[in-house]
Write an enzyme that holds these catalytic residues in place. Structure first.
Site, PDB file in Angstrom:
ATOM      1  N   PHE B  21     101.603  15.673  19.536  1.00 46.44           N
ATOM      2  CA  PHE B  21     101.773  15.208  20.917  1.00 46.44           C
ATOM      3  C   PHE B  21     103.211  14.698  21.034  1.00 46.44           C
ATOM      4  O   PHE B  21     103.484  13.520  20.917  1.00 46.44           O
ATOM      5  CB  PHE B  21     100.757  14.099  21.186  1.00 46.44           C
ATOM      6  CG  PHE B  21     100.637  13.680  22.624  1.00 46.44           C
ATOM      7  CD1 PHE B  21     101.012  14.509  23.674  1.00 46.44           C
ATOM      8  CD2 PHE B  21     100.105  12.435  22.936  1.00 46.44           C
ATOM      9  CE1 PHE B  21     100.893  14.111  24.987  1.00 46.44           C
ATOM     10  CE2 PHE B  21      99.973  12.020  24.256  1.00 46.44           C
ATOM     11  CZ  PHE B  21     100.373  12.860  25.273  1.00 46.44           C
ATOM     12  N   HIS B  22     104.132  15.636  21.252  1.00 44.76           N
ATOM     13  CA  HIS B  22     105.552  15.284  21.192  1.00 44.76           C
ATOM     14  C   HIS B  22     106.102  14.965  22.578  1.00 44.76           C
ATOM     15  O   HIS B  22     105.348  14.834  23.550  1.00 44.76           O
ATOM     16  CB  HIS B  22     106.355  16.358  20.448  1.00 44.76           C
ATOM     17  CG  HIS B  22     106.380  17.703  21.102  1.00 44.76           C
ATOM     18  ND1 HIS B  22     107.452  18.164  21.799  1.00 44.76           N
ATOM     19  CD2 HIS B  22     105.448  18.676  21.158  1.00 44.76           C
ATOM     20  CE1 HIS B  22     107.190  19.368  22.244  1.00 44.76           C
ATOM     21  NE2 HIS B  22     105.983  19.709  21.875  1.00 44.76           N
TER      22      HIS B  22
END
Lengths: 149, 94
Positions: B21-22
């Site tokens: 989850f960047h």
């Protein structure tokens, strides 16, 4: 943050007035500090700027975290730069950025990359800490603050 | 699968992006969440984060294969949660 920010690559006052210049200054500083082969410098600059085209990393008021993954680094490396006058980084809120943290991580270590961004974010969400960074004035003073972050 | 308690909905979502989850999905998530009246939270590792705040979501270092909970509370909670789940299901290049 002091785990991966290279003390000798910190720039206490950036000369550049635009996004490309800031990225170039920071990446070249990491190169001079021996974080990757000099021959990789231009490609890393391109990679960071390409990432910026997908959306500015100026996600908070006054702060930008340009970053990229790149095969030219064997481990997570980073540096910091301060612009007392501020630079238009295409930030979300439309205001200039003053504090820049550049992060380059190996392509095969997404978790390390995520944790680095988390670590940076954890300290930079404190406005007083950011103000201290902006007024630190020297590389050693900035690095000392990083150790307290 | 969503659970409902009052007007609070929760959905467990797996992170499918190889980069976790960047920052970019986080930006997309917060921008989408801001369009809804519902309060949106992301629960990860037992802590809750404001789903409309990129500053808070940057603290969610959820890697590929991990699970987060999207929680929405408000009149359009169902629409919000459906939309936000789709954002998390998108796989994109680094």
């Amino acid at each position: 943050m002091s785990d991966f920010i290279f003390r000798e690559a910190i720039i206490p006052e950036l000369k550049s007035k635009d996004k490309e210049g800031v990225v170039r200054e920071l990446v070249e500083s990491l190169s001079r500090a021996g974080c990757f082969k000099e021959s990789e410098t231009e490609d890393i600059i391109r990679a960071v700027l390409k990432r910026e085209l997908l959306g500015s990393t100026g996600i908070w008021p006054g702060i930008a975290i340009p970053h990229s993954k790149h095969p030219g680094v064997g481990k997570l490396v980073g540096t910091m730069g301060i612009s007392s006058k501020g630079v238009d980084f295409g930030s979300r809120d439309g205001t200039p950025a003053f504090v820049f943290i550049l992060i380059i991580s190996p392509v095969d270590q997404p978790v390390v990359h995520l944790r680095a961004l988390e670590a940076v974010s954890r300290v930079l969400k404190e406005p007083a800490y950011v103000q201290n960074l902006k007024s630190a004035g020297t590389g050693p003073a900035l690095f000392e603050l990083l150790g307290k972050g | 699968m969503a659970t409902e308690g009052g007007n609070t909905l929760q959905r467990v979502v797996s992170i499918v992006n190889p980069n976790g989850f960047h920052m970019r999905p986080k930006s997309a998530f917060t921008e989408a969440a801001a369009k809804y009246d519902a309060e949106v939270r992301v629960i990860w590792n037992g802590a809750a984060y404001n789903g409309k705040s990129i500053m808070e979501l940057m603290l969610v270092a959820a890697p590929e294969g991990s699970e987060i909970i999207i929680e929405a509370q408000g009149p359009d909670a169902q629409d919000a949660i459906n939309h936000l789940e789709k954002i998390l299901q998108q796989v994109e290049a680094a």
